[in-house]
Design an enzyme around this catalytic site. Structure first.
Site, PDB file in Angstrom:
ATOM      1  N   SER A   1      27.890  36.280  32.161  1.00 25.83           N
ATOM      2  CA  SER A   1      28.169  37.697  31.961  1.00 25.83           C
ATOM      3  C   SER A   1      28.262  38.403  33.314  1.00 25.83           C
ATOM      4  O   SER A   1      29.061  38.019  34.159  1.00 25.83           O
ATOM      5  CB  SER A   1      27.095  38.325  31.047  1.00 25.83           C
ATOM      6  OG  SER A   1      27.480  39.612  30.603  1.00 25.83           O
TER       7      SER A   1
ATOM      8  N   GLU B   1      36.056  34.588  29.543  1.00 32.60           N
ATOM      9  CA  GLU B   1      35.478  35.166  28.328  1.00 32.60           C
ATOM     10  C   GLU B   1      35.094  36.599  28.631  1.00 32.60           C
ATOM     11  O   GLU B   1      35.109  37.037  29.774  1.00 32.60           O
ATOM     12  CB  GLU B   1      34.272  34.342  27.849  1.00 32.60           C
ATOM     13  CG  GLU B   1      33.096  34.305  28.819  1.00 32.60           C
ATOM     14  CD  GLU B   1      32.031  35.350  28.522  1.00 32.60           C
ATOM     15  OE1 GLU B   1      31.809  35.690  27.346  1.00 32.60           O
ATOM     16  OE2 GLU B   1      31.409  35.836  29.474  1.00 32.60           O
TER      17      GLU B   1
ATOM     18  N   HIS C   1      29.365  34.637  25.565  1.00 33.81           N
ATOM     19  CA  HIS C   1      28.493  35.481  24.753  1.00 33.81           C
ATOM     20  C   HIS C   1      28.365  35.017  23.301  1.00 33.81           C
ATOM     21  O   HIS C   1      27.869  35.748  22.463  1.00 33.81           O
ATOM     22  CB  HIS C   1      29.009  36.926  24.780  1.00 33.81           C
ATOM     23  CG  HIS C   1      28.846  37.602  26.107  1.00 33.81           C
ATOM     24  ND1 HIS C   1      29.731  37.395  27.145  1.00 33.81           N
ATOM     25  CD2 HIS C   1      27.917  38.474  26.571  1.00 33.81           C
ATOM     26  CE1 HIS C   1      29.347  38.119  28.196  1.00 33.81           C
ATOM     27  NE2 HIS C   1      28.257  38.784  27.875  1.00 33.81           N
TER      28      HIS C   1
END
Length: 307
Positions: A116, A212, A277
């Site tokens: 992330s 992502e 995630h």
């Protein structure tokens, strides 16, 4: 693009430090994650500012200086074999320039794990330290705490990387084919945010690009991909693996956008590769040579993720 230096794998009794470079950490989730790590036989230490909160901005785990100091001191501690991030969120961008990268280069290579917002640090470790890192579950993240697949794939990568030298995702080909290259990537919005920053990677040429994101509308994803394309950053990419798009628009809409923006690269693309995630997220090493098979949904590494 060349492979990066791989740090040594962990052994039972290894000391690992948990840091919080980005968002604040709920104490009960941190403790649950520490229990799992200690259950693996690791000697876990928690950096001094991990449970801090920024005095003005509640989305930050303490001050920029405190977060940067925690990471640098953990990295430069000769007794620490790995540095694990507690969570993502936002904040890594604010502290990258506050660390003494010369001192960190002088330290022994260590395992570094996160995803992330930690994408910013994966890129910095690659560009400034020449070090391979692990895009994987974080110590206080809900997926790590609750999902056995996420736990086991990270544990195997840390202790027995030969067991997961072929990563089988269950993903399918968006564009068929096989490609060889050096793994890199992470969260799309952070890769776009890094463009033009001091020391940032100027091209992903020769790379197997893993992408992502979470919580983004299609027009934002479009903007990030278009920005990378206009900057020439995507030119020469060997192949693309697409992970999770949790809390984005319905996947069919996201899928159409990804094909529109990336299909013109003319390289193999695999979708739903199972990192990021999503539930049961796989651990993917960055900076390691491998072959991506879009049809089989696999990444076969030339060498184990850790030495």
């Amino acid at each position: 693009m060349n492979p990066l230096t791989r740090p040594a794998r962990l052994a039972p009794g290894a000391r690992v430090a948990v840091v919080a470079p980005s968002g604040p950490i709920p104490e009960e989730r941190l403790q649950a994650g520490l229990d799992i790590l200690r259950g693996w036989g690791l000697d876990v230490v928690v950096a001094p500012h991990v449970l801090d909160h920024h005095p003005r901005f509640d989305y930050l785990a303490g001050t920029d200086a405190g977060r940067a100091r925690d990471l640098q001191e953990a990295w430069c501690d000769p007794d620490v074999s790995a540095v694990l991030c507690a969570r993502g969120g936002y904040g890594a961008l604010r502290m990258v320039e506050l660390m003494d990268w010369a001192a960190m280069r002088a330290a022994e290579p260590k395992v570094f794990v996160g995803y992330s917002d930690i994408t910013t640090l994966h890129e910095a470790f690659a560009a400034r330290l020449g070090l391979a890192t692990l895009h994987g579950p974080m110590a206080a993240a809900l997926d790590f705490l609750k999902n056995p697949r996420a736990q086991e794939h990270l544990r195997a990568t840390l202790f027995e990387p030969e067991r997961v030298q072929v990563i089988t995702s269950g993903g399918t080909a968006l564009v068929p084919g096989r490609a060889r290259g050096i793994t890199l990537g992470g969260c799309l919005c952070l890769l776009a945010s890094d463009l033009g920053a001091p020391g940032a990677r100027t091209s992903a040429r020769g790379g197997l690009l893993f992408l992502e994101d979470t919580g983004e509308e299609n027009y934002r994803l479009d903007r990030y991909l278009t920005q990378l394309d206009r900057a020439g950053w995507l030119e020469g990419v060997s192949g693309v693996a697409l992970g999770s798009w949790v809390d984005c628009e319905p996947y069919e809409k996201v899928r159409a956008l990804l094909l529109d923006r990336l299909g013109g690269l003319g390289v193999p693309i695999v979708e739903e590769f199972g990192f990021g995630h999503c539930d049961g997220a796989l651990t993917v090493p960055f900076g390691v040579a491998g072959e991506l098979d879009a049809d089989a949904g696999t990444l076969a590494l030339e060498v184990p993720a850790l030495a």
